[in-house]
Write a protein that holds these residues in place. Sequence first.
Motif, short mmCIF file in Angstrom:
data_model
loop_
_atom_site.label_atom_id
_atom_site.label_comp_id
_atom_site.label_asym_id
_atom_site.label_seq_id
_atom_site.Cartn_x
_atom_site.Cartn_y
_atom_site.Cartn_z
N VAL A 1 0.96 -1.15 0.11
CA VAL A 1 -0.05 -0.03 -0.03
C VAL A 1 0.76 1.28 -0.06
CG1 VAL A 1 -1.86 1.28 1.16
CG2 VAL A 1 -1.84 -1.24 1.20
N HIS B 1 -0.18 -9.57 10.41
CA HIS B 1 0.22 -8.65 9.22
C HIS B 1 1.11 -7.48 9.44
CE1 HIS B 1 -3.83 -9.83 6.37
NE2 HIS B 1 -3.41 -10.71 7.12
N ARG C 1 -16.16 -3.41 4.56
CA ARG C 1 -15.90 -4.62 5.48
C ARG C 1 -17.04 -5.77 5.18
NH1 ARG C 1 -12.09 -5.49 9.41
NH2 ARG C 1 -10.96 -3.52 9.66
N LEU D 1 -16.03 -8.06 2.24
CA LEU D 1 -15.11 -8.88 2.84
C LEU D 1 -15.54 -10.08 3.40
CD1 LEU D 1 -12.09 -8.44 1.83
CD2 LEU D 1 -11.66 -8.14 4.34
N GLN E 1 -11.10 0.49 -2.71
CA GLN E 1 -11.24 0.04 -1.46
C GLN E 1 -12.55 -1.06 -1.05
OE1 GLN E 1 -10.44 2.83 1.97
NE2 GLN E 1 -9.02 3.92 0.61
N PRO F 1 -4.65 0.07 -4.40
CA PRO F 1 -5.82 -0.32 -3.22
C PRO F 1 -6.06 0.61 -2.74
CG PRO F 1 -3.26 -0.74 -2.75
CD PRO F 1 -3.28 -0.08 -4.16
N LEU F 2 -5.75 1.93 -2.95
CA LEU F 2 -6.27 3.26 -2.22
C LEU F 2 -7.61 3.52 -2.74
CD1 LEU F 2 -2.88 5.11 -1.19
CD2 LEU F 2 -4.55 3.96 0.29
N PHE G 1 -4.58 -1.29 7.44
CA PHE G 1 -5.24 -0.58 6.28
C PHE G 1 -6.12 -1.70 5.82
CE2 PHE G 1 -5.73 0.37 1.80
CZ PHE G 1 -6.58 1.62 1.95
N GLY G 2 -7.58 -1.69 5.73
CA GLY G 2 -8.53 -2.63 5.16
C GLY G 2 -8.40 -3.99 5.90
N ALA G 3 -9.43 -4.71 5.60
CA ALA G 3 -9.52 -5.92 6.32
C ALA G 3 -8.93 -7.10 5.56
CB ALA G 3 -10.67 -6.31 6.74
N PRO H 1 -6.57 -5.27 0.31
CA PRO H 1 -5.70 -4.34 -0.40
C PRO H 1 -4.40 -5.07 -0.91
CG PRO H 1 -6.18 -3.64 2.04
CD PRO H 1 -7.14 -4.61 1.54
N ILE I 1 2.53 1.14 5.83
CA ILE I 1 1.29 0.64 6.05
C ILE I 1 1.22 -0.67 5.99
CG2 ILE I 1 -1.07 0.74 4.98
CD1 ILE I 1 -0.14 3.60 6.13
N THR I 2 0.48 -1.23 6.96
CA THR I 2 0.08 -2.76 7.24
C THR I 2 -1.28 -3.19 6.45
OG1 THR I 2 1.42 -3.07 9.20
CG2 THR I 2 -0.29 -4.54 8.82
N PRO I 3 -1.11 -3.96 5.47
CA PRO I 3 -2.34 -4.11 4.62
C PRO I 3 -3.05 -5.43 4.96
CG PRO I 3 -0.35 -5.02 3.42
CD PRO I 3 0.01 -4.48 4.80
N GLY I 4 -4.40 -4.99 5.10
CA GLY I 4 -5.29 -6.22 5.14
C GLY I 4 -5.16 -7.19 3.86
N SER I 5 -5.85 -8.22 4.02
CA SER I 5 -5.74 -9.31 2.58
C SER I 5 -6.56 -8.43 1.68
CB SER I 5 -6.68 -10.57 3.14
OG SER I 5 -6.03 -11.09 3.94
#
Lengths: 402, 402
Positions: A58, A346, A85, A88, A82, A78-79, B400-402, A68, A62-66
């Motif tokens: 990202v 993550h 929730r 997902l 989006q 990914p920005l 960021f994001g799930a 992004p 920044i730690t991304p979720g699955s």
Amino acid sequence: MQKLITRLAQKNPSKIILAVLDGLGGLPLNGRTELETAATPHMDRLARISACGLHTPVAAGITPGSGPGHLSLFGYDPLEHQIGRGILEALGLGLEIMNTDIAVRCNYATMRDGVITDRRAGRIPTDRSSKLTELLQENIPNIADVKMTFAPGMEHRLAVLMRFPHILDKDAANIPDTDPQLEGRPPLKPSGSSQSAESVAAVAEILIARAHELLKHEEKANFILMRGFSGKPDIPTFEQAFGLHALAIATYPMYRGLAKLVGMHAPELKGTVEDEIAFLRANYDAYDFFFLHVKKVDSFGEDGNFAEKVKRIEEFDQLLPQIVALNPDVLVITGDHSTPAVVRGHSWHPVPVLLRSPYVLGGLCSSFSERECLRGEFSIFPTVQLMSFILANALRLKKFGA
Amino acid sequence: MQKLITRLAQKNPSKIILAVLDGLGGLPLNGRTELETAATPHMDRLARISACGLHTPVAAGITPGSGPGHLSLFGYDPLEHQIGRGILEALGLGLEIMNTDIAVRCNYATMRDGVITDRRAGRIPTDRSSKLTELLQENIPNIADVKMTFAPGMEHRLAVLMRFPHILDKDAANIPDTDPQLEGRPPLKPSGSSQSAESVAAVAEILIARAHELLKHEEKANFILMRGFSGKPDIPTFEQAFGLHALAIATYPMYRGLAKLVGMHAPELKGTVEDEIAFLRANYDAYDFFFLHVKKVDSFGEDGNFAEKVKRIEEFDQLLPQIVALNPDVLVITGDHSTPAVVRGHSWHPVPVLLRSPYVLGGLCSSFSERECLRGEFSIFPTVQLMSFILANALRLKKFGA
């Protein structure tokens, strides 16, 4: 940028395999990362003749979720794109999502005298909550012309998909959570600030009332709270964006769901990594692009289980010759994000990647690891650019300008 | 991007130390840079177990001033947030700046028969010009309801702060310099192109006239020229942007001033680097984030004094164990820009940085220098991203994001 790639994309008979070891990147424990600790002779050999590097899913830090993480790998910013929730959650529970759907993740909760006394209904056992979710599905198949689909989750969780008879506008899912966040407070009424969101909120309100009526004699799970209202993101398909006919090979519903969001074909699949590779082989003639997802690497990273993460990487390495034997034009091995066992989750660290094609420099890395990839010809780059490199190496991008 | 960081920022009890050796980056003299020449066993040891790299303060090839250099380090885009010349001058002279202020840097000048014959009033001695500045302060405490603050600078320089009774709009400081640039020309009249700028220009015009009246019998310094009209930049505070309660530790007013612009606490402080570290230690419990500024490295770089710059780097290295002993969660050592002695001034070269935390790869650099940092896991990156890395390593950024 993506528009430029789309404009330049051209078709040819090349085959591309993108193998994603979920959460691949790691950090040292006693001086060596998971990848450095694992015995990976096949990946190491490939790394020596591949273009290697590290990609940032990202942005710095920044730690991304699955969500992004995968969208970036698939070449989408990914920005810009989006994923809600609710969507997902629904993907994770295996629901098919259409562009007339609003997805919501829900909790069973306990309500007494108008206030929420337990936001998770005492974390009721999954087999019990699944029965309640079945009850809701049987009794509330639709609300007016909106089709309702309920999917059971773990413990107090469920997802609801509201399928409207027509496409809603972008604001339709802009509905605050009904969860009051604190116990001892009444649930919030669903409300929308636009006309389309009002119509969705009205359906949600009826749903909550009817569910409460059906559940009112339950000791704990007598109410539902709704969170993360979201619609299907408006993403160009893989075929539209890159001219690729793509197959997703994944045993976890969420990853098949993410692939479906970009129009990949993602049939249900169970089994081991070896079964996934067999499926790849069986379908090799029918597609251009193969997204092969290996989940367990991430799972053990999340558990902080360094040794098991290492084992899962080694397991993949042992199977790698079966993939190489297919002789794809472009073979990529990477992760969607890092999940260092020492972080137990993550992380923000860039992810090692190797790309094998006839058009790389190679000769820069002695093995496949975070530190060796830093010496590679890709250096550190944004994940979203990986698809450009892939398409280029597949000779699927025309020249820009004359 | 900064908005995303702000959205993801979360608080925790972690401690962060950012040690800035002003003008740290250098270039080789007889084959080795200042950092490579200096004996820095403590920084070298840290570099071996840290994330290292080089950061570019503004953009490729751009030499930053101290303002943009520090704003970038603090996580603010220096192209978006520009600090006016008048504001920087006022900060350097130790003035407190409020958001109702317009700051101007001024020159004493010589005027004869309506034209400027010397734009710097023969560079009159500082002790003489300071007396004149006192005279102006005594006689012009305000103009109508605008409070005037005069600060003496070196030789012909002074700064003026005009404190208005209300906040002015963004255009208010858009007033061209009154300096005609060439001698033999009349000074320009202050003028604004918007209503708010007109009102500021009117005050400036009165100030110039009253100053001339007070100074008219001076042989050289009988007039003032005004340059760099500017207001306080509208920057979110460190607390707002990152959720950090920050202390600036700096002996030079300008750096305390820059820190105050982003809402750091920056008490006056005198003394050596060791005194600064003692101050850090004494205040360690009361803040989350510590900006420790070491000035002399830059000063000797600006003088072209390679050997003294080396000595100041060595001096810091000798004191480093005192900082390490505090055991911060994240320790960063870097500069705000490069000041190679061979350039005798700020330069555009990226600046070496090391970041120590439990979540780094490390093991890539054998010492702390420009060339070794190039092998580090950060590679070359924009300075503005450093705060993202810092926050991530302090576990102060949500996923960021799930």
